[in-house]
Design an enzyme around this catalytic site. Structure first.
Site, mmCIF file in Angstrom:
data_model
loop_
_atom_site.group_PDB
_atom_site.id
_atom_site.type_symbol
_atom_site.label_atom_id
_atom_site.label_comp_id
_atom_site.label_asym_id
_atom_site.label_seq_id
_atom_site.Cartn_x
_atom_site.Cartn_y
_atom_site.Cartn_z
ATOM 1 N N CYS A 169 84.810 -58.492 39.436
ATOM 2 C CA CYS A 169 84.130 -59.605 38.771
ATOM 3 C C CYS A 169 82.836 -60.037 39.455
ATOM 4 C CB CYS A 169 85.080 -60.798 38.695
ATOM 5 S SG CYS A 169 86.463 -60.500 37.598
HETATM 6 N N1 LIG Z 1 90.713 -57.954 37.637
HETATM 7 C C1 LIG Z 1 90.324 -59.188 37.652
HETATM 8 O O1 LIG Z 1 90.531 -59.897 38.617
HETATM 9 C C2 LIG Z 1 89.621 -59.810 36.460
HETATM 10 C C3 LIG Z 1 89.534 -61.201 36.395
HETATM 11 C C4 LIG Z 1 88.911 -61.792 35.321
HETATM 12 C C5 LIG Z 1 88.342 -60.989 34.335
HETATM 13 N N2 LIG Z 1 88.406 -59.632 34.412
HETATM 14 C C6 LIG Z 1 87.808 -58.867 33.321
HETATM 15 O O2 LIG Z 1 88.851 -58.378 32.488
HETATM 16 C C7 LIG Z 1 88.508 -57.096 31.986
HETATM 17 C C8 LIG Z 1 89.582 -56.091 32.341
HETATM 18 O O3 LIG Z 1 89.662 -55.971 33.751
HETATM 19 P P1 LIG Z 1 90.894 -55.343 34.497
HETATM 20 O O4 LIG Z 1 90.731 -55.721 35.924
HETATM 21 O O5 LIG Z 1 92.164 -55.667 33.802
HETATM 22 O O6 LIG Z 1 90.593 -53.772 34.307
HETATM 23 P P2 LIG Z 1 91.593 -52.562 34.600
HETATM 24 O O7 LIG Z 1 90.734 -51.381 34.843
HETATM 25 O O8 LIG Z 1 92.627 -52.957 35.600
HETATM 26 O O9 LIG Z 1 92.373 -52.363 33.216
HETATM 27 C C9 LIG Z 1 91.763 -51.995 32.035
HETATM 28 C C10 LIG Z 1 92.720 -51.110 31.238
HETATM 29 O O10 LIG Z 1 92.099 -50.810 29.993
HETATM 30 C C11 LIG Z 1 92.435 -49.469 29.663
HETATM 31 N N3 LIG Z 1 91.499 -48.993 28.656
HETATM 32 C C12 LIG Z 1 90.218 -48.577 28.802
HETATM 33 N N4 LIG Z 1 89.676 -48.255 27.609
HETATM 34 C C13 LIG Z 1 90.627 -48.498 26.666
HETATM 35 C C14 LIG Z 1 90.682 -48.371 25.265
HETATM 36 N N5 LIG Z 1 89.625 -47.956 24.560
HETATM 37 N N6 LIG Z 1 91.833 -48.679 24.642
HETATM 38 C C15 LIG Z 1 92.912 -49.113 25.336
HETATM 39 N N7 LIG Z 1 92.931 -49.254 26.671
HETATM 40 C C16 LIG Z 1 91.797 -48.943 27.332
HETATM 41 C C17 LIG Z 1 92.409 -48.747 30.979
HETATM 42 O O11 LIG Z 1 93.157 -47.544 30.928
HETATM 43 C C18 LIG Z 1 93.037 -49.783 31.920
HETATM 44 O O12 LIG Z 1 94.451 -49.647 31.981
HETATM 45 C C19 LIG Z 1 87.128 -56.770 32.567
HETATM 46 O O13 LIG Z 1 86.153 -57.160 31.649
HETATM 47 C C20 LIG Z 1 87.050 -57.651 33.778
HETATM 48 O O14 LIG Z 1 85.718 -57.969 34.116
HETATM 49 C C21 LIG Z 1 89.057 -59.024 35.463
#
Ligand SMILES: NC(=O)c1ccc[n+]([C@@H]2O[C@H](COP(=O)([O-])OP(=O)(O)OC[C@H]3O[C@@H](n4cnc5c(N)ncnc54)[C@H](O)[C@@H]3O)[C@@H](O)[C@H]2O)c1
Length: 449
Positions: free
Chosen positions: A295
């Site tokens: 983030c």
């Molecule tokens: N990790 C954090 O602390 C956090 C906190 C707040 C916001 N976010 C935001 O949330 C969002 C997700 O982050 P995350 O940390 O969960 O990412 P992550 O990489 O842990 O998980 C994302 C998942 O999406 C899947 N994916 C990718 N393309 C896809 C598709 N077309 N269809 C279905 N699944 C698909 C991936 O295989 C993965 O399992 C990002 O925008 C991030 O900036 C993350």
């Protein structure tokens, strides 16, 4: 009954089937939260290994213990146990066709930056296109991925209202706010935070229309304690960017103050603690090795990119990014000086990096400043090793590293120890007792008894 009222009724009865698209750090806790509140939940991810693991009841997200997930994965005869077949259950699939039976799809896919540090929204586009192939009347679509203001309405909405959908559904029109609903709700998950979890972290929700917002507020309100409705999806997208830019800028400020104090011969930590006694108008931030995670180092650049398209230069974001990303270099110079003080050059010295996760007590390496620190140490000829109880192996820029098996032996063998992550399990008294030279980016030295 209108389409909206039918959907609201399903939500109120917890019969609405909720799809979570993207089952990572954000999506999986959200899926579990809805399932634990009695909703039937279907998780959709393109990673078949993740899907298989979840269907076995095995979690790969540290904040969700496998036992908690396993309790939601259907097994045995639920009817015999007096349970409805789907209520409060979770299953995962790679097949987007599952959306046909879903009333809501919440998209939690990654939003990284590309090599030129511009937004890489290809995961949002691909998830949006997949949802569009299965969207149907009475469905709520919500985006949670952090992104630039305008993404929901400018990128996602056109995908969900295109001519092919009208033809497939054989309807005259397919309008947002009446036939389906679209919202943005920024995820606020804080990995490793035991106190604030999905359920008790206030949830900001903005809809494309008032009806979209009403439906999204109802769904999220069924699983979360506090909902903060906001006027538009753009405002909701901006909320997340403000939150993360606020952190990036304040961390950069305190990092620069640390550098200035160092030059002035002042103890920055004493200054911060004293400033923090002010009961109003000051919020404590602490200096460190730089910023990491998915983030803070990335999200502000979604905003600065958007502003560039409007001929505006987001100066705070630029400067904060420069200062924070330069911190690894500052600390490596400190390590060079510390080794020098012990009569050793960096070249050929064994350096142990203690902690490589981007913050304490988690296993996430994404954007961790430890990665830059290791690269910089390596470029100066150091023999770099690492220890992190949460990260057994790591690979970066083509180099594979394995966690040192025995901490004491690794400390003892190192010419210099660089503390990068202040995991709670470390005994700092012991670290300082065994290590010959310590470079402490987290100021854990004072916590020694
Ligand atoms: N990790 C954090 O602390 C956090 C906190 C707040 C916001 N976010 C935001 O949330 C969002 C997700 O982050 P995350 O940390 O969960 O990412 P992550 O990489 O842990 O998980 C994302 C998942 O999406 C899947 N994916 C990718 N393309 C896809 C598709 N077309 N269809 C279905 N699944 C698909 C991936 O295989 C993965 O399992 C990002 O925008 C991030 O900036 C993350």
């Amino acid at each position: 009954m209108s389409i909206k009222d039918q959907l609201l009724a399903k939500i109120n009865a917890r019969h609405a089937v909720v799809a979570i698209v993207g089952l990572g750090y954000v999506g999986l806790p959200l899926a579990v939260a809805f399932a634990e509140r009695g909703f039937p939940v279907i998780g959709i991810d393109i990673d078949d290994r993740k899907v298989a693991s979840l269907n076995r009841g095995e979690s790969y997200v540290q904040d969700i213990p496998s036992a908690r997930l396993a309790a939601l994965v259907p097994k045995g005869d639920r009817a015999a146990a007096g349970l409805p077949a789907t209520a409060g259950t979770f299953r995962a699939t790679t097949d987007y066709a599952a959306l046909e039976q879903c009333d809501a799809a919440i998209i939690c896919v990654p939003t990284p930056l590309n090599k030129t540090r511009d937004p890489d929204v290809r995961f949002v586009i691909s998830a949006g296109e997949s949802v569009a192939r299965h969207i149907h009347p009475g469905m709520l679509v919500a985006l949670e991925s952090t992104t630039y203001p305008g993404t929901t309405e400018d990128l996602l909405l056109p995908m969900l209202t295109n001519r092919a959908i009208v033809d497939r559904l054989q309807v005259n029109s397919f309008d947002v706010g009446t036939d389906f609903f679209l919202a943005f709700s920024p995820e606020r998950i804080d990995p490793g935070n035991q106190h604030y979890v999905v359920e008790n972290t206030p949830k900001v929700v903005g809809g494309v229309t008032p009806a979209c917002r009403e439906v999204a507020v109802a769904l999220y309100g069924a699983a979360m304690e506090t909902i903060v409705p906001i006027s538009s999806t753009q405002a909701a997208e901006m909320v997340k960017l403000l939150e993360n830019t606020f952190r990036a800028v304040n961390i950069a400020l305190v990092n620069e103050v640390a550098i200035m104090c160092d030059k002035l011969g002042i103890d920055v930590w004493e200054v911060i603690e004293a400033a923090a006694t002010k009961p109003y108008g000051f919020m404590k931030f602490t200096p460190g090795p730089g910023v990491g995670g998915h983030c803070i180092p990335l999200d502000p650049f979604y905003l600065s990119w958007k502003m560039k398209t409007l001929n505006y230069n987001a100066r705070f974001i630029q400067l904060a990014g420069e200062i924070n990303s330069d911190m690894p270099r500052y600390w490596v110079e400190k390590a060079v000086d510390a080794l020098n003080g012990a009569g050793k050059p960096m070249k050929g010295s064994r350096v142990l990096v203690l902690g490589v996760a981007y913050k304490k007590d988690i296993d996430d390496l994404r954007e961790s400043p430890a990665l830059d620190i290791i690269e910089l140490l390596r470029s100066k000829g150091a023999d770099v090793r690492y220890h992190d109880p949460y990260v057994p192996v790591m690979s970066h820029n083509g180099h594979d590293l394995t966690c040192e098996p025995a901490l004491d032996a690794a400390l003892d063998a190192a010419d210099c120890v660089v503390i990068v992550t202040d995991h709670t399990v470390y005994d700092w008294t012991q670290v300082y007792a065994v290590a010959r030279v310590v470079v402490d980016t987290r100021h854990v030295g004072v916590q020694r008894s």
